[in-house]
Design an enzyme around this catalytic site. Structure first.
Site, PDB file in Angstrom:
ATOM      1  N   ASN A   1       0.883  -1.174   0.000  1.00  0.00           N
ATOM      2  CA  ASN A   1       0.000   0.000   0.000  1.00  0.00           C
ATOM      3  C   ASN A   1       0.920   1.222   0.000  1.00  0.00           C
ATOM      4  OD1 ASN A   1      -1.926   1.979   0.357  1.00  0.00           O
ATOM      5  ND2 ASN A   1      -2.075   1.666   2.567  1.00  0.00           N
TER       6      ASN A   1
ATOM      7  N   LYS B   1       0.263   4.301  -0.336  1.00  0.00           N
ATOM      8  CA  LYS B   1      -0.322   5.532   0.230  1.00  0.00           C
ATOM      9  C   LYS B   1      -0.062   6.717  -0.721  1.00  0.00           C
ATOM     10  CE  LYS B   1       0.639   3.593   4.730  1.00  0.00           C
ATOM     11  NZ  LYS B   1       0.351   3.727   6.134  1.00  0.00           N
TER      12      LYS B   1
ATOM     13  N   HIS C   1      -9.349   1.576   4.465  1.00  0.00           N
ATOM     14  CA  HIS C   1      -8.086   1.718   5.189  1.00  0.00           C
ATOM     15  C   HIS C   1      -8.295   2.672   6.358  1.00  0.00           C
ATOM     16  CE1 HIS C   1      -3.940   2.794   6.103  1.00  0.00           C
ATOM     17  NE2 HIS C   1      -3.618   1.644   5.539  1.00  0.00           N
TER      18      HIS C   1
ATOM     19  N   GLU D   1      -6.642   5.019   7.455  1.00  0.00           N
ATOM     20  CA  GLU D   1      -6.373   6.444   7.152  1.00  0.00           C
ATOM     21  C   GLU D   1      -7.570   7.074   6.446  1.00  0.00           C
ATOM     22  OE1 GLU D   1      -2.633   5.748   5.201  1.00  0.00           O
ATOM     23  OE2 GLU D   1      -1.764   5.186   7.130  1.00  0.00           O
TER      24      GLU D   1
ATOM     25  N   GLU E   1      -5.796  -4.854  10.239  1.00  0.00           N
ATOM     26  CA  GLU E   1      -4.789  -3.831  10.488  1.00  0.00           C
ATOM     27  C   GLU E   1      -5.090  -3.096  11.793  1.00  0.00           C
ATOM     28  OE1 GLU E   1      -2.594  -2.808   6.658  1.00  0.00           O
ATOM     29  OE2 GLU E   1      -4.142  -1.305   6.929  1.00  0.00           O
TER      30      GLU E   1
ATOM     31  N   GLY F   1       2.121   2.217  10.551  1.00  0.00           N
ATOM     32  CA  GLY F   1       3.081   3.309  10.391  1.00  0.00           C
ATOM     33  C   GLY F   1       3.733   3.745  11.694  1.00  0.00           C
TER      34      GLY F   1
ATOM     35  N   SER G   1       3.072  -2.313  10.234  1.00  0.00           N
ATOM     36  CA  SER G   1       4.526  -2.375  10.435  1.00  0.00           C
ATOM     37  C   SER G   1       5.111  -3.767  10.157  1.00  0.00           C
ATOM     38  CB  SER G   1       4.896  -1.887  11.837  1.00  0.00           C
ATOM     39  OG  SER G   1       4.460  -0.550  12.023  1.00  0.00           O
TER      40      SER G   1
HETATM   41  C1  PEP Z   1      -0.765   0.176   5.743  1.00  0.00           C
HETATM   42  O1  PEP Z   1      -0.681   1.300   5.289  1.00  0.00           O
HETATM   43  O2  PEP Z   1      -1.714  -0.528   5.432  1.00  0.00           O
HETATM   44  C2  PEP Z   1       0.269  -0.303   6.661  1.00  0.00           C
HETATM   45  C3  PEP Z   1       0.131  -1.477   7.197  1.00  0.00           C
HETATM   46  O3  PEP Z   1       1.331   0.551   6.863  1.00  0.00           O
HETATM   47  P1  PEP Z   1       2.710   0.167   7.601  1.00  0.00           P
HETATM   48  O4  PEP Z   1       3.174  -1.151   7.046  1.00  0.00           O
HETATM   49  O5  PEP Z   1       3.639   1.291   7.249  1.00  0.00           O
HETATM   50  O6  PEP Z   1       2.422   0.076   9.057  1.00  0.00           O
END
Ligand code: PEP
Length: 255
Positions: free
Chosen positions: A13, A15, A98, A100, A170, A176, A216
């Site tokens: 992803n 972003k 997501h 975000e 998630e 992040g 992460s």
């Molecule tokens: C994401 O944006 O879905 C995500 C899991 O980000 P990160 O791996 O940076 O935590």
């Protein structure tokens, strides 16, 4: 339950990162590194990068996804993109719900559900994201939150359509932040999601759904997370922007 029966999927992803020329350069690095992957490999990229990404991955095993889509086929929705627009240029997957989008852009379970239904009707495979906030985990309501999201986000999705749905667990506190859920925490919630799917549909349908962990995930922790019975892949943010790290996660999923 037989994990081997499910398709392992590693999806990046990106972003709001990479211009079209940067997207092309990154994919040119990623493609040879994942050419012999024994799992599905996807890059979900910003709208303006999609055409360049599709061109850069043509004839390879890397599939391209968008990061959102609207539920209407067309109309007065300034700034939005329809499933038909995505499908016509060769997009196969779309990330929906997501955290975000939920946190910064007012996405709700109702709109995630509308987008999910539209994506499926339009021939796209949605990666539907669910996950609890840190506060919700601390209040011990993770399962309530996840059960509600799964029920509402998949409302009116048929058993046949479910075959094209990917779920990404998630935990919002892990996205992040560099804080990864432990492999046991990821397994516990992914197994819970599968139980919910079994209740809403049936065990066979639930067993066939790919459930990813995201938050992460990186080249150092992917092996352990992906070794868990109900963790069938990963949705990768930060580490998907570094070709070697992303490829190492793909390699871990290919074992
Ligand atoms: C994401 O944006 O879905 C995500 C899991 O980000 P990160 O791996 O940076 O935590």
């Amino acid at each position: 339950m037989d994990k081997a029966k499910r398709k392992a999927i590693i999806a990046g992803n990106w972003k709001m990162n990479k211009t079209p020329s940067e997207a092309k350069a990154l994919l040119n690095e990623i493609v040879p590194l994942v050419a012999d992957a024994d799992c599905e490999v996807i890059a979900c990229v910003p709208y303006v990068d999609l055409a360049a990404a599709i061109e850069a991955t043509a004839g390879t095993n890397v599939k391209i996804g968008a990061e959102n889509c609207h539920w209407a086929a067309s109309g007065a929705f300034t700034g939005e993109i329809s499933t038909g627009m995505l499908k016509e240029i060769g997009v196969e997957y779309v990330v929906l719900g997501h955290s975000e989008r939920r946190q910064y852009f007012g996405e709700t379970d109702e709109t995630v559900n509308k987008r999910t239904k539209a994506a499926l009707a339009g021939g796209l495979k949605p990666i539907v994201c669910v996950g609890e906030l840190l506060w919700e985990r601390e209040c011990n309501i993770t399962e309530e939150v996840i059960a509600r999201q799964i029920k509402l986000d998949l409302w009116d999705v048929t058993e046949e359509e479910l075959k094209n749905v990917v779920i990404a667990y998630e935990p919002v506190w892990a996205i992040g932040t560099g804080k990864t859920a432990t492999a046991d925490q990821a397994e516990e919630v992914c197994a819970f999601i599968r139980d919910q799917l079994a209740k809403l549909y049936n065990q066979e349908a639930a067993d066939a759904v790919t459930i990813q962990y995201g938050g992460s995930m990186n080249d150092a922790n992917a092996d352990e997370l992906l070794s868990k019975t109900n963790v069938d892949g990963g949705l990768i943010g930060g580490a998907s922007l570094v070709a070697e790290k992303f490829a190492a996660i793909v390699k871990a999923a290919s074992k």
